[in-house]
Design a protein around this motif. Structure first.
Motif, PDB file in Angstrom:
ATOM      1  N   SER A   1      -7.632 -15.169  -5.835  1.00 33.59           N
ATOM      2  CA  SER A   1      -7.180 -16.300  -6.633  1.00 33.59           C
ATOM      3  C   SER A   1      -8.373 -17.128  -7.083  1.00 33.59           C
ATOM      4  O   SER A   1      -9.524 -16.829  -6.743  1.00 33.59           O
ATOM      5  N   ASN A   2      -8.072 -18.164  -7.867  1.00 32.10           N
ATOM      6  CA  ASN A   2      -9.124 -19.081  -8.305  1.00 32.10           C
ATOM      7  C   ASN A   2      -8.528 -20.481  -8.462  1.00 32.10           C
ATOM      8  O   ASN A   2      -7.354 -20.723  -8.154  1.00 32.10           O
ATOM      9  N   SER A   3      -9.311 -21.405  -8.947  1.00 36.75           N
ATOM     10  CA  SER A   3      -8.858 -22.798  -9.072  1.00 36.75           C
ATOM     11  C   SER A   3      -7.740 -22.942 -10.098  1.00 36.75           C
ATOM     12  O   SER A   3      -6.889 -23.840  -9.973  1.00 36.75           O
ATOM     13  N   GLN A   4      -7.711 -22.072 -11.116  1.00 36.65           N
ATOM     14  CA  GLN A   4      -6.651 -22.142 -12.119  1.00 36.65           C
ATOM     15  C   GLN A   4      -5.278 -21.830 -11.497  1.00 36.65           C
ATOM     16  O   GLN A   4      -4.280 -22.477 -11.797  1.00 36.65           O
ATOM     17  N   LEU A   5      -5.267 -20.839 -10.609  1.00 40.69           N
ATOM     18  CA  LEU A   5      -4.020 -20.495  -9.924  1.00 40.69           C
ATOM     19  C   LEU A   5      -3.610 -21.617  -8.972  1.00 40.69           C
ATOM     20  O   LEU A   5      -2.415 -21.954  -8.882  1.00 40.69           O
ATOM     21  N   ASP A   6      -4.571 -22.194  -8.276  1.00 36.71           N
ATOM     22  CA  ASP A   6      -4.266 -23.315  -7.385  1.00 36.71           C
ATOM     23  C   ASP A   6      -3.681 -24.489  -8.176  1.00 36.71           C
ATOM     24  O   ASP A   6      -2.716 -25.131  -7.742  1.00 36.71           O
TER      25      ASP A   6
ATOM     26  N   ALA B   1      -1.105 -24.186 -17.257  1.00 39.01           N
ATOM     27  CA  ALA B   1      -1.918 -23.788 -16.115  1.00 39.01           C
ATOM     28  C   ALA B   1      -1.625 -22.343 -15.727  1.00 39.01           C
ATOM     29  O   ALA B   1      -2.538 -21.581 -15.347  1.00 39.01           O
ATOM     30  N   LEU B   2      -0.351 -21.934 -15.833  1.00 37.16           N
ATOM     31  CA  LEU B   2       0.009 -20.555 -15.503  1.00 37.16           C
ATOM     32  C   LEU B   2      -0.623 -19.572 -16.494  1.00 37.16           C
ATOM     33  O   LEU B   2      -1.104 -18.496 -16.091  1.00 37.16           O
ATOM     34  N   ARG B   3      -0.641 -19.935 -17.765  1.00 34.63           N
ATOM     35  CA  ARG B   3      -1.286 -19.063 -18.759  1.00 34.63           C
ATOM     36  C   ARG B   3      -2.771 -18.919 -18.464  1.00 34.63           C
ATOM     37  O   ARG B   3      -3.325 -17.808 -18.559  1.00 34.63           O
ATOM     38  N   ASN B   4      -3.411 -20.023 -18.122  1.00 35.70           N
ATOM     39  CA  ASN B   4      -4.839 -19.955 -17.805  1.00 35.70           C
ATOM     40  C   ASN B   4      -5.082 -19.080 -16.574  1.00 35.70           C
ATOM     41  O   ASN B   4      -6.073 -18.321 -16.520  1.00 35.70           O
ATOM     42  N   ALA B   5      -4.187 -19.163 -15.584  1.00 33.50           N
ATOM     43  CA  ALA B   5      -4.335 -18.333 -14.393  1.00 33.50           C
ATOM     44  C   ALA B   5      -4.161 -16.859 -14.749  1.00 33.50           C
ATOM     45  O   ALA B   5      -4.898 -15.990 -14.241  1.00 33.50           O
ATOM     46  N   ASN B   6      -3.211 -16.554 -15.620  1.00 34.44           N
ATOM     47  CA  ASN B   6      -3.008 -15.169 -16.055  1.00 34.44           C
ATOM     48  C   ASN B   6      -4.203 -14.650 -16.847  1.00 34.44           C
ATOM     49  O   ASN B   6      -4.571 -13.474 -16.747  1.00 34.44           O
ATOM     50  N   ILE B   7      -4.790 -15.548 -17.635  1.00 30.79           N
ATOM     51  CA  ILE B   7      -5.950 -15.137 -18.440  1.00 30.79           C
ATOM     52  C   ILE B   7      -7.140 -14.824 -17.551  1.00 30.79           C
ATOM     53  O   ILE B   7      -7.860 -13.828 -17.753  1.00 30.79           O
ATOM     54  N   THR B   8      -7.344 -15.655 -16.544  1.00 28.42           N
ATOM     55  CA  THR B   8      -8.539 -15.481 -15.702  1.00 28.42           C
ATOM     56  C   THR B   8      -8.350 -14.435 -14.610  1.00 28.42           C
ATOM     57  O   THR B   8      -9.330 -13.816 -14.173  1.00 28.42           O
ATOM     58  N   LEU B   9      -7.083 -14.227 -14.178  1.00 31.48           N
ATOM     59  CA  LEU B   9      -6.847 -13.283 -13.080  1.00 31.48           C
ATOM     60  C   LEU B   9      -6.085 -12.037 -13.498  1.00 31.48           C
ATOM     61  O   LEU B   9      -5.940 -11.103 -12.707  1.00 31.48           O
TER      62      LEU B   9
END
Length: 220
Positions: free
Chosen positions: A119-124, A64-72
């Protein structure tokens, strides 16, 4: 090997009392060891199950952290806004006289420390995953520390039980046997001495009686 003690009735009573206490102490040590082993085995089973859960949750959280880094992009600044959790307290519980650490994590309502605009849902989702990681890690730390403490206590208890069983109790048994045999031998010697004295007195009495009867026989 019997201790070097004087073979007296007082020492015999004291040695028997010490032997009784040592035997009772060994029985208590043996029971304590068995209880600690059962307690530790239960914790080991729990720890094994939690480790599997921790591995899966960590994989989920880091994904989930990788996805948040990718999107943000780099979320380092956002991560720094998350406050330090100081809701962990450490206490102790007693198991057969052994202090086992307990770790308590205060349950607090989840509050986002970062703005919704950046932020977005991936970070949440990553935030929620790491909250779960924190909770299960605290539980695992408590169980593993408790198991380690019980393991040390089991080793010490086993060492003391072995010392009582293999050294203290055999020595006391030898001491009791030595004193008992010595007292029995003294009793036999005393009995033999009294028989000799009684026989000597009886012989003297017979001789004295015979001496008194001799003049009367000559007078006749």
């Amino acid at each position: 090997m019997a201790q070097q003690v004087f073979p007296t009735k007082g020492n015999l009573i004291a040695s028997k009392k010490t032997l009784s206490l040592s035997t009772m102490g060994y029985d208590l040590m043996d029971k304590k060891r068995n209880i600690l082993i059962r307690e530790m085995m239960g914790l080991v089973d729990q720890a094994k199950q939690l480790r599997d859960e921790v591995d899966a949750i960590y994989d989920q959280a880091f994904a989930a952290l990788r996805n948040a880094n990718i999107t943000l992009g780099d979320i380092g600044e956002i991560a720094e806004s998350v406050p330090l959790d100081d809701g962990i307290t450490i206490g102790y519980r007693s198991v057969m006289g052994v202090d086992i650490p307990t770790i308590h994590l205060e349950k607090r309502p989840l509050e986002l420390s970062y703005g919704l605009y950046d932020s977005n849902s991936q970070l949440d989702y990553a935030f929620l995953c790491f909250q779960k990681v924190k909770e299960i890690t605290v539980t695992l730390a408590e169980i593993e520390n408790a198991a380690a403490g019980l393991s040390d206590a089991i080793v010490k208890t086993q060492r003391r039980a072995n010392a009582l069983k293999n050294v203290v109790i055999p020595n006391l048994e030898s001491t009791v046997k030595y004193i008992s045999d010595s007292l029995d031998e003294k009793d036999r010697e005393e009995f033999s001495r009294l028989k000799v004295i009684k026989a000597q007195k009886s012989t003297k009495a017979k001789r004295k009686a015979a001496g008194k009867a001799q003049p009367e026989t000559e007078a006749c």
